[in-house]
Design an enzyme around this catalytic site. Structure first.
Site, PDB file in Angstrom:
ATOM      1  N   LYS A 141    -141.680  14.084  23.752  1.00  0.00           N
ATOM      2  CA  LYS A 141    -140.901  15.307  23.904  1.00  0.00           C
ATOM      3  C   LYS A 141    -140.582  15.897  22.524  1.00  0.00           C
ATOM      4  O   LYS A 141    -140.644  15.139  21.552  1.00  0.00           O
ATOM      5  CB  LYS A 141    -139.614  15.018  24.676  1.00  0.00           C
ATOM      6  N   ASP A 171    -133.339  19.642  22.821  1.00  0.00           N
ATOM      7  CA  ASP A 171    -133.518  18.281  22.309  1.00  0.00           C
ATOM      8  C   ASP A 171    -132.984  17.241  23.301  1.00  0.00           C
ATOM      9  O   ASP A 171    -133.542  16.155  23.423  1.00  0.00           O
ATOM     10  CB  ASP A 171    -132.764  18.165  20.967  1.00  0.00           C
ATOM     11  N   HIS A 210    -133.438  14.431  28.506  1.00  0.00           N
ATOM     12  CA  HIS A 210    -132.631  13.233  28.759  1.00  0.00           C
ATOM     13  C   HIS A 210    -131.499  13.490  29.776  1.00  0.00           C
ATOM     14  O   HIS A 210    -131.354  12.747  30.742  1.00  0.00           O
ATOM     15  CB  HIS A 210    -131.997  12.714  27.467  1.00  0.00           C
TER      16      HIS A 210
HETATM   17  C1  BG6 Z   1    -134.016  12.008  20.816  1.00  0.00           C
HETATM   18  C2  BG6 Z   1    -133.499  13.225  20.124  1.00  0.00           C
HETATM   19  O1  BG6 Z   1    -134.849  12.349  21.881  1.00  0.00           O
HETATM   20  O2  BG6 Z   1    -132.928  11.246  21.301  1.00  0.00           O
HETATM   21  C3  BG6 Z   1    -132.547  12.856  18.991  1.00  0.00           C
HETATM   22  O3  BG6 Z   1    -134.589  13.971  19.611  1.00  0.00           O
HETATM   23  C4  BG6 Z   1    -131.456  11.957  19.501  1.00  0.00           C
HETATM   24  O4  BG6 Z   1    -131.991  14.022  18.405  1.00  0.00           O
HETATM   25  C5  BG6 Z   1    -132.039  10.794  20.280  1.00  0.00           C
HETATM   26  O5  BG6 Z   1    -130.718  11.487  18.399  1.00  0.00           O
HETATM   27  C6  BG6 Z   1    -130.951  10.000  20.963  1.00  0.00           C
HETATM   28  O6  BG6 Z   1    -131.509   8.831  21.465  1.00  0.00           O
HETATM   29  P1  BG6 Z   1    -130.635   7.509  21.596  1.00  0.00           P
HETATM   30  O7  BG6 Z   1    -131.545   6.540  22.259  1.00  0.00           O
HETATM   31  O8  BG6 Z   1    -130.212   7.132  20.215  1.00  0.00           O
HETATM   32  O9  BG6 Z   1    -129.463   7.903  22.445  1.00  0.00           O
END
Ligand code: BG6
Length: 491
Positions: A142, A229, A234
């Site tokens: 992504k 993002d 997510h």
């Molecule tokens: C990524 C984003 O997909 O997920 C980042 O591009 C973000 O900006 C990250 O920091 C967060 O992932 P996690 O696993 O640390 O919550």
């Protein structure tokens, strides 16, 4: 099963921050099929040994127990290879094809961890070089596109040269053990199902808070922002995991069909809801870890007049029988008060009070995603010591109730060394399991929902400022307060 894993962007940030550590952990635990090859591909002129040295030097930054010993790295490094490749040059793909033919592995995985603008070109060149045969699986990172149109363009280009079951669109949140447990809680236990609906649930809150700023990714982030993002992928995948109907089985399409229905049922934005139910913010200088930190516009790579959001709070609704009228609040941002990802299911209060209960307290199920991984069930109980209770505290012979909670800490129960998100997902790709990957129609439905926000934010006065180290602009609390609710930490 032998495999060749080709890592486009082999010297890039994702490769050394996430993919190599995940592959090493899988190797260390004996989960990587023996005899596989990991082929880093990038423009730099490196030999296999130089690439191994580069990766080893990066491992030095890895925390204690996760860092390989010399011995372990030596064994792992025997799987690592390198190929210099210019993504625009067909002749370079032909050299890759030769390298792959020399081995004829059972599966060929092309992990495209390059700049998103290069996805289409890379996948097309893979096909021109004849590397899109039935053994090939392509992993796409992504963000897949910048908006609905660009997402469709990528998916169409990919669809021309690969079958849908060869395409692994990765969303690493789906690989997190805590998200696996959310599925397990909902579909492995019958306990919550009768209550998992509008009649019993007052509101749902999803928080993905980060305490870090944009770090070294300012230039990328400034073109992206929190909506693209974190929310489009997510956060909406978490909405699906919470709100989907039980799938008929655990097969990839059974799960993805149900997630798609949720995404298609998200209430469309109107001019009114765009104003009332969407807040965006941008951090200014503040305090994090007890130290002064710069504001977003002062970060390297960021435009000093940037209007990019580093915080988003939204009120969503799912228009179907199970969820109609239940607000789902989504909030995510950088440089917030703490690193904290959680889902809170707030149940309706008891319909008739016969006890004295603290105002505004009702049952709540908290699904902690990180840094804690676990479940908390918030209940009301007679927690007071009866011997010290005076008559004043008693109504009708009953003691007042106090909040208590049942706490299940998965880290304590199963240890913190569980399979990480990227490790889990990489092993799924090697095994050809698509359950935890996103189908093109899901992605399009998610872009379709966020697109009106992108359009309206292009025209408004810009994001609201919030000081680093806080919970975002006050408009986020005001948005939820209008419905008579409050964010978890304010309750
Ligand atoms: C990524 C984003 O997909 O997920 C980042 O591009 C973000 O900006 C990250 O920091 C967060 O992932 P996690 O696993 O640390 O919550």
């Amino acid at each position: 099963m032998s495999f060749d894993l080709v890592l486009f962007g082999g010297t890039g940030d994702l490769a050394w921050r996430k993919l190599m550590p995940a592959l090493f952990q899988a190797f260390r635990h004996g989960s990587l099929p023996a005899g596989g090859r990991i082929i880093g591909v990038a423009r730099d002129d490196l030999s296999d040994d130089q690439y191994r040295e580069l990766i080893q030097s990066r491992f030095k930054a890895v925390d204690g127990a996760k860092r390989p010993t010399e011995e372990e790295f030596k064994a792992f490094a025997s799987m690592l290879h390198y190929l210099r490749l210019d993504l625009s040059k067909l002749a370079d793909y032909a050299r890759l094809a030769d390298m792959l033919k020399s081995r004829d592995a059972d599966s060929i995985i092309m992990y495209v961890a390059t700049a998103p603008a290069l996805f289409t070109q890379t996948v097309e060149q893979i096909a021109v070089a004849g590397l899109n045969g039935p053994k090939t699986r392509v992993v796409l990172e992504k963000p897949l596109g910048h908006d609905l149109a660009s997402n469709r363009a990528i998916n169409e280009a990919v669809g021309k040269v690969l079958k849908e079951n060869q395409v692994f669109r990765i969303d690493h949140y789906l690989g997190k053990p805590s998200v696996q447990n959310l599925f397990a809680m909902r579909f492995g236990n019958a306990l919550f199902e009768p209550m998992w609906r509008r009649e019993h649930i007052a509101n749902i809150q999803i928080t993905i808070a980060e305490d870090l700023g944009v770090e070294k990714r300012g230039a990328f982030y400034d073109q992206t922002g929190a909506l693209r993002d974190m929310v489009q992928n997510h956060a909406l995948q978490l909405v699906c995991a919470i709100a989907m109907e039980p799938p008929i089985n655990a097969h990839a399409d059974a799960i993805r069909d149900e997630k798609l229905k949720v995404l298609r049922s998200l209430k469309r934005w109107t001019p009114d809801s765009l104003g009332l139910h969407a807040v965006r913010g941008q951090y200014t200088a503040g305090t994090a870890y007890g130290e002064r930190v710069p504001g977003y516009r002062e970060e390297p790579g960021v435009d000093p007049d940037s209007r990019t959001e580093t915080f988003v709070a939204l009120r969503a609704e799912i228009e179907n029988w199970r969820w109609a009228g239940v607000p789902i609040y989504i909030r995510t941002g950088k440089r917030l008060a703490s690193r904290d990802a959680r889902i809170e299911i707030n149940f309706r209060p008891a319909p008739h009070a016969i006890f004295r209960t603290p105002a505004g307290v009702a049952n709540k199920l908290v699904i902690n995603l990180q840094p804690k991984d676990g479940l908390e069930l918030h209940l009301l109980a007679q927690a007071q010591d009866q011997r010290v209770t005076t008559k004043a505290g008693v109504r009708g012979g009953m003691l007042p109730l106090a909040p208590v909670q049942l706490d299940l800490d998965f880290d304590k129960r199963f240890g913190t060394e569980r399979v990480g998100a990227y490790e889990r997902l990489l092993l799924d790709v090697i095994d050809g399991r698509l359950n935890l990957f996103v189908r093109s129609d899901e992605q399009e439905a998610a872009w379709h929902w966020v697109e009106p926000l992108i359009d309206s934010w292009g025209m408004d006065g810009g994001p609201r400022p919030y000081a680093a180290g806080t919970w975002g602009p006050s408009a986020s609390s005001a948005m939820i307060a209008r419905d008579g609710f409050a964010w978890g930490e304010e309750q």
